[in-house]
Write an enzyme that holds these catalytic residues in place. Structure first.
Site, PDB file in Angstrom:
ATOM      1  N   ASN A 170       0.968  -1.246   0.079  1.00  0.00           N
ATOM      2  CA  ASN A 170       0.055   0.028   0.060  1.00  0.00           C
ATOM      3  C   ASN A 170       1.025   1.097   0.164  1.00  0.00           C
ATOM      4  OD1 ASN A 170      -1.520   2.247   0.979  1.00  0.00           O
ATOM      5  ND2 ASN A 170      -3.142   0.785   1.754  1.00  0.00           N
ATOM      6  N   ARG A 221       4.257  18.656   1.224  1.00  0.00           N
ATOM      7  CA  ARG A 221       4.971  19.721   0.583  1.00  0.00           C
ATOM      8  C   ARG A 221       4.404  19.961  -0.723  1.00  0.00           C
ATOM      9  NH1 ARG A 221      10.648  20.804   1.291  1.00  0.00           N
ATOM     10  NH2 ARG A 221      11.137  22.584   0.282  1.00  0.00           N
ATOM     11  N   HIS A 247      -5.537   3.392  -1.553  1.00  0.00           N
ATOM     12  CA  HIS A 247      -6.826   3.583  -0.961  1.00  0.00           C
ATOM     13  C   HIS A 247      -7.034   5.191  -1.057  1.00  0.00           C
ATOM     14  CE1 HIS A 247      -9.843   3.085   2.788  1.00  0.00           C
ATOM     15  NE2 HIS A 247     -10.281   3.823   1.895  1.00  0.00           N
ATOM     16  N   ARG A 287      -9.074   8.368  -0.879  1.00  0.00           N
ATOM     17  CA  ARG A 287     -10.254   9.076   0.207  1.00  0.00           C
ATOM     18  C   ARG A 287     -10.993  10.323  -0.593  1.00  0.00           C
ATOM     19  NH1 ARG A 287     -10.472   6.494   4.955  1.00  0.00           N
ATOM     20  NH2 ARG A 287      -8.732   5.162   5.422  1.00  0.00           N
ATOM     21  N   HIS A 290      -4.137  11.697   0.619  1.00  0.00           N
ATOM     22  CA  HIS A 290      -2.994  10.830   0.220  1.00  0.00           C
ATOM     23  C   HIS A 290      -3.090  10.549  -1.262  1.00  0.00           C
ATOM     24  CE1 HIS A 290      -5.668   7.641   1.612  1.00  0.00           C
ATOM     25  NE2 HIS A 290      -5.332   7.929   2.953  1.00  0.00           N
ATOM     26  N   GLU A 341      -8.710   0.009  -2.708  1.00  0.00           N
ATOM     27  CA  GLU A 341      -9.532  -0.077  -1.428  1.00  0.00           C
ATOM     28  C   GLU A 341     -10.615   1.308  -1.477  1.00  0.00           C
ATOM     29  OE1 GLU A 341      -6.376  -2.422   1.327  1.00  0.00           O
ATOM     30  OE2 GLU A 341      -6.985  -0.167   1.558  1.00  0.00           O
ATOM     31  N   THR A 387      -8.407   6.467   9.613  1.00  0.00           N
ATOM     32  CA  THR A 387      -7.785   5.119   9.030  1.00  0.00           C
ATOM     33  C   THR A 387      -8.786   4.041   9.263  1.00  0.00           C
ATOM     34  OG1 THR A 387      -6.204   3.513   8.895  1.00  0.00           O
ATOM     35  CG2 THR A 387      -6.597   4.406  10.891  1.00  0.00           C
ATOM     36  N   HIS A 429      -3.818  -4.569   8.084  1.00  0.00           N
ATOM     37  CA  HIS A 429      -3.967  -3.485   8.801  1.00  0.00           C
ATOM     38  C   HIS A 429      -3.025  -3.635  10.201  1.00  0.00           C
ATOM     39  CE1 HIS A 429      -5.796   0.489   9.503  1.00  0.00           C
ATOM     40  NE2 HIS A 429      -5.428   0.163  11.011  1.00  0.00           N
ATOM     41  N   ASP A 430      -1.929  -3.202  10.138  1.00  0.00           N
ATOM     42  CA  ASP A 430      -0.825  -3.123  11.103  1.00  0.00           C
ATOM     43  C   ASP A 430      -0.317  -4.317  11.479  1.00  0.00           C
ATOM     44  OD1 ASP A 430      -1.613  -0.430  11.989  1.00  0.00           O
ATOM     45  OD2 ASP A 430      -2.544  -1.034  13.780  1.00  0.00           O
ATOM     46  N   GLY A 452       1.158  -1.333   4.472  1.00  0.00           N
ATOM     47  CA  GLY A 452       1.537  -0.110   3.984  1.00  0.00           C
ATOM     48  C   GLY A 452       2.284   0.743   4.964  1.00  0.00           C
ATOM     49  N   HIS A 453       1.546   0.993   5.981  1.00  0.00           N
ATOM     50  CA  HIS A 453       2.266   2.112   7.162  1.00  0.00           C
ATOM     51  C   HIS A 453       3.486   1.337   7.477  1.00  0.00           C
ATOM     52  CE1 HIS A 453       2.085   5.178  10.149  1.00  0.00           C
ATOM     53  NE2 HIS A 453       2.550   4.164  10.843  1.00  0.00           N
TER      54      HIS A 453
END
Length: 240
Positions: free
Chosen positions: A7, A18, A43, A45, A50, A70, A100, A190-191, A213-214
């Site tokens: 992701n 920036r 994903h 939104r 992002h 997503e 999130t 997720h996580d 992703g994160h």
């Protein structure tokens, strides 16, 4: 083999902070695949904080593996994913202002809605996945929608893993086994991280894909993208 889809939302977050086009998300998609990832996830939104709609259209031509998009199935979202011909669409129940994803669908409450959406996507040749909690009743509802897959929401596993991994994995293993028994393929995300991914993989049956992703992008700040992706792939080596 369980596939790794990266992701790249957080790369877009850094760029947007920036302005301009650094870092370049299109190049990130190319490099993730070059370094071994078997898919690219985004994903977008509604507030475009992002990944933007423009990004989605620009990334599609460089995806040679799998493009997983997503999002909440609004009409604008559905138009976008059908126009770019996503390989997979993962439906999430997020509200517009949600920071999130933090819960899965109530599949029984939303059964008619999800059935209609999934039928439309599948008519366009798009594989569907529903974001769900590790709950057999909810997964049973997902099967009623006609979806191809579910994506298990793994934040509870990641949160409880340091306290006792056997207890943390149990509901997810049971949910995945149940899904397999009723003919639903399983994704997860997720996580998930280098700390907890291998144990998850070793104990979850029918696991087709993880979307990360994160943690992966954060690790890449220290180790570089190529090394990081290889480390995540190492966590998904065939089970012994």
């Amino acid at each position: 083999m369980t596939r790794l889809s990266v992701n790249i939302n957080k790369i877009a977050t850094l760029r947007n902070s920036r302005g301009g086009n650094v870092p370049n998300v299109k190049d990130a998609a190319i490099n993730c695949q070059k370094f071994g990832a078997q898919g690219v996830t985004v994903h977008p939104r509604p507030d475009e904080r992002h990944i933007t709609r423009k990004d989605v259209y620009e990334i599609k031509p460089v995806v040679t593996t799998e493009f997983n998009i997503e999002g909440y199935p609004s009409e604008d979202f559905l138009k976008m994913v059908t126009e770019v011909k996503a390989d997979q669409v993962t439906l999430v129940p997020d509200t517009h202002k949600q920071l999130t994803s933090d819960h899965g669908w109530d599949t029984w409450k939303n059964l008619s809605f999800l059935k209609e959406i999934i039928s439309r996507l599948q008519e366009n040749g798009i594989r569907t996945s529903i974001f769900v909690d590790a709950n057999p009743k909810v997964i049973e509802g997902a099967a009623e929608t006609g979806t191809n897959r579910i994506e298990l929401y793994t934040e509870p596993y990641a949160r409880l893993y340091p306290l006792g991994r056997a207890e943390a994995i149990q509901p997810f293993a049971e949910a995945a086994k149940f899904a397999g028994n009723i003919g639903i393929e399983v994704n997860a995300g997720h996580d998930l991280s280098l700390e907890n991914l291998n144990y998850f993989y070793q104990n979850i049956p029918n696991l087709e894909e993880v979307s990360i992703g994160h943690a992966l992008i954060a690790d890449a700040l220290y180790m570089g993208l190529e090394t990081t992706i290889q480390k995540y792939l190492d966590c998904l080596k065939p089970k012994r």
